[in-house]
Design a protein around this motif. Structure first.
Motif, short mmCIF file in Angstrom:
data_model
loop_
_atom_site.label_atom_id
_atom_site.label_comp_id
_atom_site.label_asym_id
_atom_site.label_seq_id
_atom_site.Cartn_x
_atom_site.Cartn_y
_atom_site.Cartn_z
N LEU A 12 0.81 -1.21 0.00
CA LEU A 12 0.00 0.00 0.00
C LEU A 12 0.85 1.27 0.00
CD1 LEU A 12 -2.87 -0.98 2.46
CD2 LEU A 12 -2.98 -0.81 -0.03
N PHE A 13 1.95 1.28 0.77
CA PHE A 13 2.76 2.49 0.81
C PHE A 13 3.34 2.80 -0.57
CE2 PHE A 13 6.41 -0.29 1.17
CZ PHE A 13 7.46 0.44 0.62
N GLU A 14 3.67 1.76 -1.35
CA GLU A 14 4.20 1.98 -2.70
C GLU A 14 3.11 2.52 -3.63
OE1 GLU A 14 6.16 -1.46 -4.31
OE2 GLU A 14 7.58 -1.56 -2.64
N GLN A 15 1.89 1.99 -3.49
CA GLN A 15 0.79 2.49 -4.30
C GLN A 15 0.53 3.97 -4.00
OE1 GLN A 15 -2.79 0.02 -4.62
NE2 GLN A 15 -1.63 -1.63 -3.62
N ILE A 16 0.54 4.31 -2.72
CA ILE A 16 0.29 5.69 -2.32
C ILE A 16 1.42 6.59 -2.81
CG2 ILE A 16 0.09 7.24 -0.33
CD1 ILE A 16 -1.21 4.73 1.11
N ARG A 17 2.65 6.15 -2.61
CA ARG A 17 3.80 6.92 -3.09
C ARG A 17 3.71 7.15 -4.59
NH1 ARG A 17 8.65 3.39 -3.51
NH2 ARG A 17 7.42 2.83 -5.33
N ASP A 18 3.41 6.11 -5.34
CA ASP A 18 3.34 6.22 -6.80
C ASP A 18 2.20 7.13 -7.25
OD1 ASP A 18 5.51 4.55 -6.89
OD2 ASP A 18 4.38 2.77 -7.50
N ILE A 52 0.81 5.59 5.51
CA ILE A 52 0.87 6.91 4.88
C ILE A 52 2.21 7.57 5.19
CG2 ILE A 52 -0.21 9.19 4.71
CD1 ILE A 52 -2.04 6.88 3.78
N GLN A 53 2.63 7.49 6.44
CA GLN A 53 3.89 8.09 6.85
C GLN A 53 5.06 7.51 6.06
OE1 GLN A 53 4.21 10.72 8.98
NE2 GLN A 53 6.28 10.72 8.16
N ARG A 54 5.03 6.22 5.83
CA ARG A 54 6.10 5.57 5.06
C ARG A 54 6.09 6.07 3.62
NH1 ARG A 54 7.38 -0.89 4.42
NH2 ARG A 54 9.31 -0.60 3.26
N ALA A 55 4.91 6.21 3.02
CA ALA A 55 4.81 6.73 1.65
C ALA A 55 5.35 8.15 1.58
CB ALA A 55 3.36 6.67 1.18
N TYR A 56 4.98 8.97 2.57
CA TYR A 56 5.46 10.36 2.60
C TYR A 56 6.98 10.41 2.77
CZ TYR A 56 0.82 12.60 2.74
OH TYR A 56 -0.42 13.09 2.44
N ALA A 57 7.52 9.52 3.61
CA ALA A 57 8.97 9.48 3.81
C ALA A 57 9.68 9.12 2.50
CB ALA A 57 9.32 8.47 4.91
N GLU A 58 9.09 8.21 1.73
CA GLU A 58 9.67 7.83 0.44
C GLU A 58 9.63 9.01 -0.54
OE1 GLU A 58 10.85 4.74 -1.03
OE2 GLU A 58 11.19 4.27 1.08
N LEU A 59 8.53 9.75 -0.54
CA LEU A 59 8.41 10.92 -1.42
C LEU A 59 9.47 11.96 -1.06
CD1 LEU A 59 4.53 11.31 -1.47
CD2 LEU A 59 5.98 10.70 -3.43
N GLU A 60 9.71 12.13 0.22
CA GLU A 60 10.73 13.09 0.66
C GLU A 60 12.12 12.60 0.28
OE1 GLU A 60 11.97 15.79 4.52
OE2 GLU A 60 10.23 14.45 4.66
N ARG A 61 12.37 11.32 0.45
CA ARG A 61 13.66 10.74 0.09
C ARG A 61 13.95 10.91 -1.40
NH1 ARG A 61 15.36 6.47 -2.21
NH2 ARG A 61 13.36 5.46 -2.33
N GLU A 62 12.90 10.85 -2.22
CA GLU A 62 13.04 11.00 -3.66
C GLU A 62 13.10 12.46 -4.10
OE1 GLU A 62 10.29 8.60 -5.93
OE2 GLU A 62 10.47 6.95 -4.51
#
Length: 127
Positions: A12-18, A52-62
């Protein structure tokens, strides 16, 4: 605005990130705009806030977003370098595919016809 499929097999975190990445790069959310809060989005999607927090962290990392303590997550102000990188990566994949087609004996006219048809199909799907 965010579409997820719990049965897809993709975390789910990958889907949200994408989904957020797609929306940001398409300009749905503009530079400096605040994203929905972790809690609000978790409630809306019916999933754990940690996801959600994990998805947001990935977006920030990118490099797509930044976080302001106590305020939330915001779209990065300057996405030009990221957009250029994504474009360059896409053209590299296209070049690899084109090389593979040519090595398979597919001619110029057929490649161009297929590309034109695919472009029209994708463009119509977005309208």
């Amino acid at each position: 605005m965010i579409n997820i499929n719990p049965k897809s097999g993709v975390p789910l975190f990958e889907q949200i990130r994408d989904e957020f990445k797609r929306c940001i790069l398409m300009g749905v959310w503009s530079a400096g705009e605040q994203l929905p809060s972790v809690r609000a989005l978790a409630l809306e999607l019916g999933i754990n806030p940690n996801t959600i927090q994990r998805a947001y962290a990935e977006l920030e990392r990118e490099g797509l977003t930044y976080t302001v303590a106590g305020k939330g997550c915001f779209v990065e102000e300057d996405l030009s370098l990221l957009k250029k990188k994504k474009t360059d990566e896409a053209f590299t994949r296209l070049e690899d595919a084109l090389t593979e087609l040519m090595e398979s004996g597919i001619g110029y006219d057929e490649i161009i016809d297929r590309i034109n048809n695919l472009y029209k199909e994708v463009n119509n799907d977005k309208n």
